[in-house]
Structure formats: structure tokens, C-alpha cells
Design a protein around this motif. Structure first.
Motif, PDB file in Angstrom:
ATOM      1  N   CYS A   5      49.508  45.400  44.980  1.00  0.00           N
ATOM      2  CA  CYS A   5      49.677  45.499  43.427  1.00  0.00           C
ATOM      3  C   CYS A   5      49.532  46.833  42.747  1.00  0.00           C
ATOM      4  O   CYS A   5      49.970  47.003  41.716  1.00  0.00           O
ATOM      5  CB  CYS A   5      49.033  44.269  42.956  1.00  0.00           C
ATOM      6  SG  CYS A   5      47.292  44.199  42.968  1.00  0.00           S
TER       7      CYS A   5
ATOM      8  N   HIS B 168      46.542  37.693  41.316  1.00  0.00           N
ATOM      9  CA  HIS B 168      47.372  37.766  40.006  1.00  0.00           C
ATOM     10  C   HIS B 168      48.764  38.029  40.086  1.00  0.00           C
ATOM     11  O   HIS B 168      49.343  37.834  39.174  1.00  0.00           O
ATOM     12  CB  HIS B 168      46.572  39.205  39.416  1.00  0.00           C
ATOM     13  CG  HIS B 168      45.196  38.914  39.177  1.00  0.00           C
ATOM     14  ND1 HIS B 168      44.158  39.920  39.940  1.00  0.00           N
ATOM     15  CD2 HIS B 168      44.443  38.203  38.441  1.00  0.00           C
ATOM     16  CE1 HIS B 168      43.067  39.646  39.753  1.00  0.00           C
ATOM     17  NE2 HIS B 168      42.997  38.485  38.832  1.00  0.00           N
ATOM     18  N   HIS B 169      49.157  38.768  41.047  1.00  0.00           N
ATOM     19  CA  HIS B 169      50.507  39.154  41.449  1.00  0.00           C
ATOM     20  C   HIS B 169      51.068  38.416  42.563  1.00  0.00           C
ATOM     21  O   HIS B 169      52.341  38.392  42.722  1.00  0.00           O
ATOM     22  CB  HIS B 169      50.578  40.656  41.593  1.00  0.00           C
ATOM     23  CG  HIS B 169      50.008  41.467  40.269  1.00  0.00           C
ATOM     24  ND1 HIS B 169      48.764  41.791  40.372  1.00  0.00           N
ATOM     25  CD2 HIS B 169      50.631  41.759  39.157  1.00  0.00           C
ATOM     26  CE1 HIS B 169      48.638  42.592  39.339  1.00  0.00           C
ATOM     27  NE2 HIS B 169      49.860  42.314  38.519  1.00  0.00           N
TER      28      HIS B 169
ATOM     29  N   CYS C   2      46.808  38.617  46.399  1.00  0.00           N
ATOM     30  CA  CYS C   2      45.986  38.779  45.236  1.00  0.00           C
ATOM     31  C   CYS C   2      46.545  37.486  44.439  1.00  0.00           C
ATOM     32  O   CYS C   2      47.826  37.353  44.172  1.00  0.00           O
ATOM     33  CB  CYS C   2      46.075  40.041  44.650  1.00  0.00           C
ATOM     34  SG  CYS C   2      47.316  40.185  43.306  1.00  0.00           S
TER      35      CYS C   2
HETATM   36 ZN   LIG Z   1      47.571  41.756  42.363  1.00  0.00          ZN
END
Ligand SMILES: [Zn+2]
Ligand SMILES: Nc1nc2c(ncn2[C@@H]2O[C@H](COP(=O)(O)OP(=O)(O)OP(=O)(O)O)[C@@H](O)[C@H]2O)c(=O)[nH]1
Length: 218
Positions: free
Chosen positions: A174, A105-106, A103
Motif C-alpha cells: 500500500c 487498511h487497504h 494490511c
Molecule cells: Zn495498507
């Protein structure tokens, strides 16, 4: 605020052209390894202790594999078309293709299964090529939605089929190992073009086949 250039005859200010971002320089291997040492220290460990000495090298090597998609092309994977299919004109479905992605985002994994279908118009592609297209995009930093849309777009653009359907199921680490700590949540994303978008019965046939059922004939 953006700079403006006032043209002598213009009533409204003409915005100055936006400066284009300079092409990004790919960091060297040494720089990438140094970044891993920084993260190890940030996590609280000692990057110079014996067990961790070779870790930055291994992580960078692993990244080459995990993010190999940046060096792969979906158009190349879909280049070869087999036109002689003896009149076959129904959908082709690949179900349960496993994938691993990260992902954006993380930068932790999400993984699961993808189901991909298309209605051939000018022939078919090798079955493995559909799975390759999935990897081209999965082996990048992703959201599940973008992954779904990129696969659809690549098949649509390159094969110009009568329709493309993609359904992806994914568990996001996540959400399970950090943050909200909900394990076993399956995120499902779908995107359809052509006959799949226009005809709900075709969507139902695809989803039934993707779920392992027997779809009723057209
Ligand atoms: Zn994530
Ligand atoms: N839509 C979408 N969201 C994702 C995906 N992968 C991770 N996310 C979400 O991205 C969001 C990032 O939210 P932020 O509030 O910016 O980051 P955060 O504080 O780490 O969020 P939490 O995970 O809630 O702790 C989270 O809600 C994740 O669940 C994805 O593929 N699609």
C-alpha cells in the motif's frame, strides 16, 4: 449520547449497560462471490465477460487460503512441548521466516521476514510450530505492529518462557504500488518480553543472530 438510568438513591447517573453487538453472521459463499462481482464492476470491468466469469469463485477460494488464519489456533500449534533437551537453556532463534499478510487498511499485501526467539523454561516446541504461529496471525487482516505483538503474546502465554523476542521486517504494497509510491521501504517492528526486555545485552544478541551475525556468548 448513552442512555442513563437514574437510580433512586444514586447521586450520579448510572450509565445503562452498553448493548452487546450481535455475533456476526458469516456471509455465504454466494454472497462473497456477489461482492467480488460488485468490486469488478466498480473497478470498471464487466463481470459477465468470459474471462471474468469464474473470477469471483477463484477470488473467494483464494481468500480461504490467504485468510486461513481466522480458522487456526496458536495454542493448538504450541500444544506439544518436548521436555528432554539435555540441559539446553540458551535462546532458540528462527530467523528469516518468510510471511505474507494483508494490511487491514487497504487489504493489499505486505510481506517480508520474521525473526522469532524464545528462552525455553519448561522445554521446547517443534521448530515448525513457531512458523505456524506466524501464519496463524499473518493470514489475517493485520497491521505489522499487531502481528508482532500477537506472536509474542501467543508464545508467552502458551510456553511461559523466560523471554520472547520478535522482529519483523515488511514491505507494504500500500506504500509501494499506490499512495505515497515509495518502493523498497522496509518497516521493522520489534517486541520483547522477559529477559529480552530486561537485559539490553540479550536484545543485542537476538538482533545480531537475527541479522545473520555471530552473537558473543552469554
Ligand atoms: Zn495498507
Ligand atoms: N502503523 C501501520 N500503518 C500501516 C500499516 N499498513 C499500512 N499502514 C498505514 O495506514 C495508513 C492509513 O492511512 P489513511 O490516511 O487512513 O489512508 P490513506 O488515505 O489510504 O493513506 P495513504 O496510504 O497515505 O494514501 C497509511 O499511512 C498506511 O501507510 C501497518 O502495518 N502499520
Amino acid at each position: 449520547m448513552d442512555a442513563v438510568v437514574q437510580h433512586p438513591f444514586a447521586r450520579v447517573p448510572i450509565p445503562a449497560p452498553k448493548p452487546q453487538p450481535a455475533p456476526q453472521r458469516k456471509p455465504s459463499r454466494e454472497e462473497a462471490e456477489a461482492a467480488v462481482r460488485t468490486l469488478i464492476a466498480w473497478a470498471g470491468d464487466d463481470p459477465t465477460r468470459e474471462g471474468l466469469l469464474d473470477t469471483p469463485k477463484r477470488v473467494v477460494k483464494a481468500y480461504e487460503e490467504l485468510f486461513a488464519g481466522y480458522g487456526m489456533s496458536a495454542s493448538e500449534a504450541l500444544e506439544r512441548v518436548f521436555e528432554d533437551v539435555q540441559g539446553y537453556d540458551d535462546m532458540v532463534v528462527l530467523r528469516d521466516i518468510p510471511y505474507f499478510s494483508h494490511c487491514e487498511h487497504h487489504m493489499v499485501p505486505f510481506y517480508g521476514k520474521a525473526h522469532v526467539a524464545y528462552y525455553p523454561s519448561n522445554g521446547v516446541v517443534g521448530l515448525s510450530k513457531i512458523a505456524r504461529v506466524l501464519d496463524v496471525f499473518a493470514k489475517r487482516l493485520q497491521t505489522q505492529e499487531a502481528l508482532t505483538a500477537q506472536i509474542v503474546e501467543a508464545i508467552d502465554d502458551n510456553l511461559k518462557p523466560r523471554g520472547v523476542a520478535v522482529m519483523i521486517e515488511g514491505e507494504h504494497m500500500c506504500m509501494s504500488m499506490r499512495g505515497i509510491h515509495k518502493q523498497g521501504v522496509s518497516t521493522v517492528t520489534t517486541q520483547f518480553t522477559g529477559v529480552f526486555r530486561d537485559d539490553p545485552a540479550e536484545q543485542v544478541r537476538f538482533i545480531t543472530l537475527a541479522r545473520g551475525g555471530v552473537a558473543s556468548p552469554r
